[in-house]
Design a protein around this motif. Structure first.
Motif: not given
Length: 518
Positions: A210-212, A219, A302, A319-320
């Protein structure tokens, strides 16, 4: 970001109000079921296996699992996974040794705490008092939970840490002073179910990267080289300095089951016939919850910047995730923190009410510890102690510590070292003597003090990494305690056969159908 934080806080206060209403309701149910000192201390025989298993797993997990260990992962990378995945295995192995006999002996003798159980098991008022005094180190554990709650209030609700810790203390007192162990277990069972959902979300976020970019491999690639999944030990890191101290981390957690706030839960199950189901469910849930450490790794990958590593999970949510979900999950983690703090406070209250007053002071003055007036006084001492212990813990963490996981082990490592031999060895070896139990208790605690607490208190520098690694120091204390208990028992007189029969012999049924120990 400020607008997002404000929205999260708004939703968070709404969810907190719902949470407060829930724990008040459960606290009232606990109050209705609390009529005696034994009800307050143990909730004896009051719960089935599923509710108690969820409560036990939630109590084991604590704010350390949901904030402290992810904080370690944020600062140390995948190496923190050794802690996260080793500790529950050790704890639930230890539970297999002690759960059934703790329940059986506790019910037969009316034991209301683990120090009380040890005193009854060995017919030793001295061991009961020693165990009670050492158990006061649980205050460090409570301090770590209050600290975690303070960070949650600041990160999710926008409340200053210094105010948040007082609010956390007030939440605990809302239901504990009235409902005791019944309220503790009822709230913990609900919180345990919520914690499972939070953990599954973190695992999903990590597994999808997630987010990467690049999923899990992405990650890992985004981490510094010394934090990746192919980095296992670090001589500069006392917690993971070498494979030996990692092994000692596992050993220490076998003795973790001796913690008074965990052992008390065994008294609450309806009967020993439910023990297998209870242990199976609590182990499965308890081994899964520490996967929360993956959230700390993901937050580091992240590039989330944060002053205090222990706050990485709530910040990851902020943040997510949408504000409403981040707020809900933040309050859910707050409930996880509370789920351990309440059991700890109950355990310490019993040191004063039961172990020192009812079972020590009253007999010393020639009184009867089973007298109804004594029990009612003990109940009031329990409730007053709950208030004083909570306030003391809040005051002690007005200045927050660096790592929650390290703080809580400053105290409980000494409990593990001292209790392990008398408790674990004494549950499966009938010939364990009272003399051996007392000597092992005192010596093992002394060893832990010399190699870890002395340096922590600034008395001398100590020996690296043990002066900075409470897990390894506790593991050494555990080994010494168990070995001394076993060896000294070989050369000292065992307890009377009549007493051992009452402790270890299975309950027989008399001709009229009633249970009998004869």
């Amino acid at each position: 970001m400020a607008d997002v934080g404000s929205t999260v806080a708004t939703w968070g206060w709404g969810f907190l109000a719902v949470y407060v209403a829930l724990i008040l309701g459960l606290g009232y149910l606990g109050y209705q079921r609390t009529h005696t000192q034994d009800d307050y201390a143990t909730a004896r025989g009051g719960f089935g296996f599923l509710a108690l298993a969820l409560a036990y797993a939630a109590t084991v997990a604590s704010g350390s699992t949901f904030m402290g260990i992810p904080g370690m992962a944020y600062g140390m990378g995948f190496k923190a996974g050794y802690y996260a995945m080793i500790y529950p295995i050790g704890i639930y192995i230890g539970m297999l040794f002690v759960a059934r006999i703790t329940k059986k002996v506790g019910d037969r003798f009316g034991s209301q705490s683990i120090p009380d159980f040890l005193g009854d098991r060995y017919q030793s008022p001295l061991l009961r008092v020693l165990a009670a005094l050492v158990a006061l180190f649980l205050l460090f554990y409570i301090m770590s939970q209050i600290t975690a709650a303070g960070w949650m209030f600041e990160t999710i609700l926008g409340l200053d840490y210094g105010i948040g810790i007082w609010v956390a203390g007030a939440l605990l007192l809302l239901y504990l002073t009235a409902g005791g162990s019944h309220a503790d277990i009822l709230t913990d069972a609900v919180q345990g179910a919520i914690m499972i959902g939070v953990t599954l979300l973190i695992v999903f976020m990590f597994a999808t990267g997630w987010g990467v970019e690049g999923g899990m491999s992405g990650v890992n690639a985004a981490l510094p080289s010394d934090m990746g999944w192919n980095s296992h030990t670090d001589p500069e890191n006392p917690t993971f300095a070498n494979w030996w101290v990692i092994f000692l981390l596992f050993i220490a957690h076998i003795g973790f089951t001796a913690q008074p706030h965990l052992g008390n839960k065994f008294f609450a199950i309806k009967g020993t016939e439910y023990m297998k189901k209870f242990m199976t469910v609590s182990a499965v849930v308890g081994i899964a919850l520490p996967l929360m450490f993956l959230g700390g790794v993901l937050g580091r990958a992240q590039g989330i910047q944060i002053d205090n590593p222990d706050a990485i999970i709530p910040m990851l949510f902020v943040e997510n995730l949408p504000a409403v979900l981040a707020a809900f999950l933040g309050v859910a983690i707050l409930s996880a923190i509370i789920s351990t703090a309440d059991g700890l406070i109950i355990a310490i209250s019993q040191i004063f009410a039961n172990d020192l007053y009812r079972k020590t002071y009253v007999p010393w003055k020639g009184g009867d510890p089973t007298d109804e007036r004594v029990n009612q006084r003990a109940l009031w001492i329990s409730r007053l102690s709950t208030v004083f212990v909570t306030i003391a813990a809040v005051i002690a963490v007005m200045t927050p510590p660096q790592y929650l996981s390290i703080l809580l082990w400053v105290g409980i490592g000494g409990i593990i070292a001292a209790y392990s031999g008398p408790y674990l060895v004494g549950t499966f070896r009938e010939e364990t003597s009272k003399t051996a139990a007392i000597i092992a208790f005192v010596v093992a605690f002394g060893v832990y003090f010399v190699i870890h607490l002395g340096p922590q208190f600034g008395l001398y520098e100590g020996w690296y990494p043990y002066n900075e690694n409470p897990f390894a120091s506790s593991g050494i204390g555990f080994i010494i305690s168990c070995v001394l208990t076993y060896v000294i028992s070989k050369f000292t007189e065992p307890l009377p056969t009549s007493h051992l029969n009452k402790v270890f012999r299975p309950e027989r049924v008399s001709p009229d159908g009633s249970p009998s120990d004869d």
